[in-house]
Scaffold this motif. Structure first.
Motif, PDB file in Angstrom:
ATOM      1  N   LYS A  80      60.813  11.382  63.306  1.00  0.00           N
ATOM      2  CA  LYS A  80      59.693  10.501  63.663  1.00  0.00           C
ATOM      3  C   LYS A  80      59.113  10.871  65.027  1.00  0.00           C
ATOM      4  CE  LYS A  80      61.660   6.583  61.105  1.00  0.00           C
ATOM      5  NZ  LYS A  80      62.190   5.199  61.222  1.00  0.00           N
ATOM      6  N   LEU A  81      59.992  11.185  65.975  1.00  0.00           N
ATOM      7  CA  LEU A  81      59.564  11.458  67.344  1.00  0.00           C
ATOM      8  C   LEU A  81      58.687  12.700  67.450  1.00  0.00           C
ATOM      9  CD1 LEU A  81      59.642  11.153  70.430  1.00  0.00           C
ATOM     10  CD2 LEU A  81      61.834  12.366  70.409  1.00  0.00           C
ATOM     11  N   LEU A  82      59.140  13.812  66.882  1.00  0.00           N
ATOM     12  CA  LEU A  82      58.426  15.074  67.105  1.00  0.00           C
ATOM     13  C   LEU A  82      57.039  15.113  66.450  1.00  0.00           C
ATOM     14  CD1 LEU A  82      61.278  17.728  67.056  1.00  0.00           C
ATOM     15  CD2 LEU A  82      60.270  16.496  68.965  1.00  0.00           C
TER      16      LEU A  82
ATOM     17  N   ARG B 286      51.119  14.874  67.601  1.00  0.00           N
ATOM     18  CA  ARG B 286      49.812  14.199  67.495  1.00  0.00           C
ATOM     19  C   ARG B 286      49.283  13.833  68.872  1.00  0.00           C
ATOM     20  NH1 ARG B 286      52.512  11.691  63.064  1.00  0.00           N
ATOM     21  NH2 ARG B 286      52.950   9.832  64.316  1.00  0.00           N
ATOM     22  N   LYS B 287      50.153  13.304  69.719  1.00  0.00           N
ATOM     23  CA  LYS B 287      49.741  12.946  71.076  1.00  0.00           C
ATOM     24  C   LYS B 287      49.360  14.177  71.895  1.00  0.00           C
ATOM     25  CE  LYS B 287      49.859   8.492  71.514  1.00  0.00           C
ATOM     26  NZ  LYS B 287      48.641   7.745  71.904  1.00  0.00           N
TER      27      LYS B 287
ATOM     28  N   GLY C 254      48.919  22.027  67.842  1.00  0.00           N
ATOM     29  CA  GLY C 254      49.976  22.045  68.838  1.00  0.00           C
ATOM     30  C   GLY C 254      51.312  21.933  68.130  1.00  0.00           C
ATOM     31  N   ARG C 255      52.333  22.608  68.635  1.00  0.00           N
ATOM     32  CA  ARG C 255      53.650  22.572  67.991  1.00  0.00           C
ATOM     33  C   ARG C 255      54.733  22.341  69.027  1.00  0.00           C
ATOM     34  NH1 ARG C 255      53.614  27.237  63.212  1.00  0.00           N
ATOM     35  NH2 ARG C 255      51.849  26.344  62.054  1.00  0.00           N
ATOM     36  N   ILE C 256      55.753  21.597  68.606  1.00  0.00           N
ATOM     37  CA  ILE C 256      56.885  21.300  69.483  1.00  0.00           C
ATOM     38  C   ILE C 256      58.163  21.728  68.769  1.00  0.00           C
ATOM     39  CG2 ILE C 256      58.202  19.468  70.602  1.00  0.00           C
ATOM     40  CD1 ILE C 256      55.507  17.913  70.786  1.00  0.00           C
ATOM     41  N   PHE C 257      58.963  22.520  69.470  1.00  0.00           N
ATOM     42  CA  PHE C 257      60.228  23.018  68.918  1.00  0.00           C
ATOM     43  C   PHE C 257      61.374  22.562  69.805  1.00  0.00           C
ATOM     44  CE2 PHE C 257      56.881  26.079  67.966  1.00  0.00           C
ATOM     45  CZ  PHE C 257      57.012  26.272  66.599  1.00  0.00           C
TER      46      PHE C 257
ATOM     47  N   ASN D 169      57.769  18.749  60.764  1.00  0.00           N
ATOM     48  CA  ASN D 169      56.338  18.724  60.464  1.00  0.00           C
ATOM     49  C   ASN D 169      55.837  17.285  60.317  1.00  0.00           C
ATOM     50  OD1 ASN D 169      57.054  17.838  57.881  1.00  0.00           O
ATOM     51  ND2 ASN D 169      56.842  19.869  56.958  1.00  0.00           N
ATOM     52  N   GLU D 170      54.556  17.136  59.971  1.00  0.00           N
ATOM     53  CA  GLU D 170      53.943  15.816  59.904  1.00  0.00           C
ATOM     54  C   GLU D 170      54.627  14.898  58.894  1.00  0.00           C
ATOM     55  OE1 GLU D 170      51.635  12.847  61.142  1.00  0.00           O
ATOM     56  OE2 GLU D 170      51.624  14.857  62.034  1.00  0.00           O
TER      57      GLU D 170
END
Length: 404
Positions: free
Chosen positions: A228-230, A235-236, A246-249, A262-263
């Motif tokens: 849920k967090l990532l 999105r933010k 944008g991507r967060i790993f 993913n979303e």
């Protein structure tokens, strides 16, 4: 009476063979009249400069430039087109007498020619010039006859926009050399004013971004579970940076792979490949001019784009050099840097905003990890002990451990 006196002077000079003297006297008076008129227009330029310096916000500055251009040049309309290097377009928010916003390709039309070539144009008949873009007239329901167009050049020689004056009024139906000189002076003033306005707008956006990032920190800490967090953080990130991708790993516990959700909340695992993997190994930010063309680009993990990319390491909030993951995002403003110095730039404002967001995210990730440990402890001791009493989320909301 004046004309009778003038005729008498002319006849007197001609009767005594002083025709050349009379012609020189008439020419001198005409020159004085033109000079006097030019001085009045230059005084208007000085007044315009005072008016322009009072404009801080971009929209206000554009409106003032248009207003003063029409007054100084005595023309029906004026427009200011700004360069949007990232989209290779010119846009105009302000056209006197029109509320429409116009966007045209960078290499199209009279303004496109001036913006790319950097040379002024004085068009006597717009529809006979093959460079004239008739689509603008069709969109605004207007007929363009004469055009005077000059570039707006800021310090350092970079063209940031174009001033265009349309349809000369008054006794003369075309723009003169004096008009060209006056509009060039106005363009020089406009370059200074617009740069100040862009700096003002950038500072305003910076503080807005920081406020958004602060609220984002609270928002992110309301999510439990990386699934849920990532996605929420991605999105933010896109909202804060004003981009579409944008991507967060997160760095896996073993430190040999990267994890992304993913979303849909689906977990994806990647080897330490691509630009993101390189940043993990080097623990340093990478500012890439073209994602596709970079030698380390890997389509399986990196954002698919030919735009500039920023990939920033995310460190533990309190343990130096302890890498937790990476943040990768498109950098649209980097296109401007490429156009000037062949290198993608990241503004101080964007870097500060991205860095602050990354630190907020790192704290949210750490809170999730610690919360998971507390829940695991509660499960292990059957719900007894101090861990249960201390189990609360950041906002003071008690966690119902039965959900987990």
């Amino acid at each position: 009476f004046f004309f009778q006196a003038e005729d008498g002077i002319r006849d007197f000079c001609l009767s005594r063979g002083l025709g050349d003297v009379y012609k020189r006297q008439v020419s001198l008076r005409a020159d004085h009249s033109e000079m006097f008129h030019l001085v009045l227009r230059l005084k208007r330029i000085v007044k315009a400069a005072n008016a322009l310096t009072a404009s801080l916000a971009m929209n206000e500055a554009l409106e003032k430039i248009v207003e003063e251009s029409c007054a100084v040049l005595d023309c029906d309309r004026a427009s200011v087109f700004m360069v949007d290097a990232s989209n290779e377009e010119l846009w105009s928010k302000v056209a006197r007498g029109s509320e429409q916003t116009i966007r045209i390709p960078m290499n199209k039309g009279i303004v496109g020619h001036v913006a790319t070539k950097g040379e002024p144009l004085n068009i006597l008949n717009a529809y006979q010039d093959e460079r004239f873009n008739k689509e603008v007239d069709l969109k605004t329901n207007y007929k363009t006859n004469t055009i005077l167009c000059v570039p707006i050049v800021e310090e350092g020689g970079r063209i940031i926009g174009v001033i265009q004056a349309i349809n000369k009024l008054g006794g003369e139906s075309v723009f003169t050399k004096d008009d060209e000189g006056l509009l060039t002076i106005l363009a020089t003033l406009a370059g200074i004013i617009l740069r100040n306005s862009m700096n003002f707008d950038e500072q305003s956006n910076y503080y807005k971004s920081l406020r958004l990032a602060l609220r984002t920190g609270i928002y992110l800490n309301s999510f439990f579970g990386f699934e849920k967090l990532l996605p929420a953080a991605e999105r933010k990130l896109k909202v804060i940076m004003g981009v579409e991708s944008g991507r967060i790993f997160l760095l896996a516990e073993a430190g040999t792979s990267l994890v992304r959700y993913n979303e849909k909340g689906e977990k994806q695992t990647f080897d330490l490949e691509g630009i993101a993997g390189h940043v993990v190994r080097k623990k340093k930010m990478k500012n890439i001019r073209n994602g596709y063309n970079h030698r380390r680009y890997n389509g399986q993990i990196d954002i698919e784009t030919s735009m500039p990319l920023i990939c920033l390491p995310m460190f533990h909030p309190s343990v130096n050099d302890d890498l937790m993951g990476v943040v990768e995002v498109i950098n649209p403003k980097g296109v401007v840097g490429i156009a000037i110095s062949k290198k993608p730039n990241i503004s101080h404002t964007d870097y500060e905003t991205l860095d602050f967001f990354t630190k907020q995210l790192a704290q949210a990730v750490l809170n999730n990890i610690e919360l998971e440990r507390l829940i695991t402890t509660i499960r292990a001791d059957g719900g007894r002990g101090r861990a249960k009493r201390n189990l609360t989320l950041l906002g003071g909301q008690p966690v119902d451990e039965r959900k987990y």
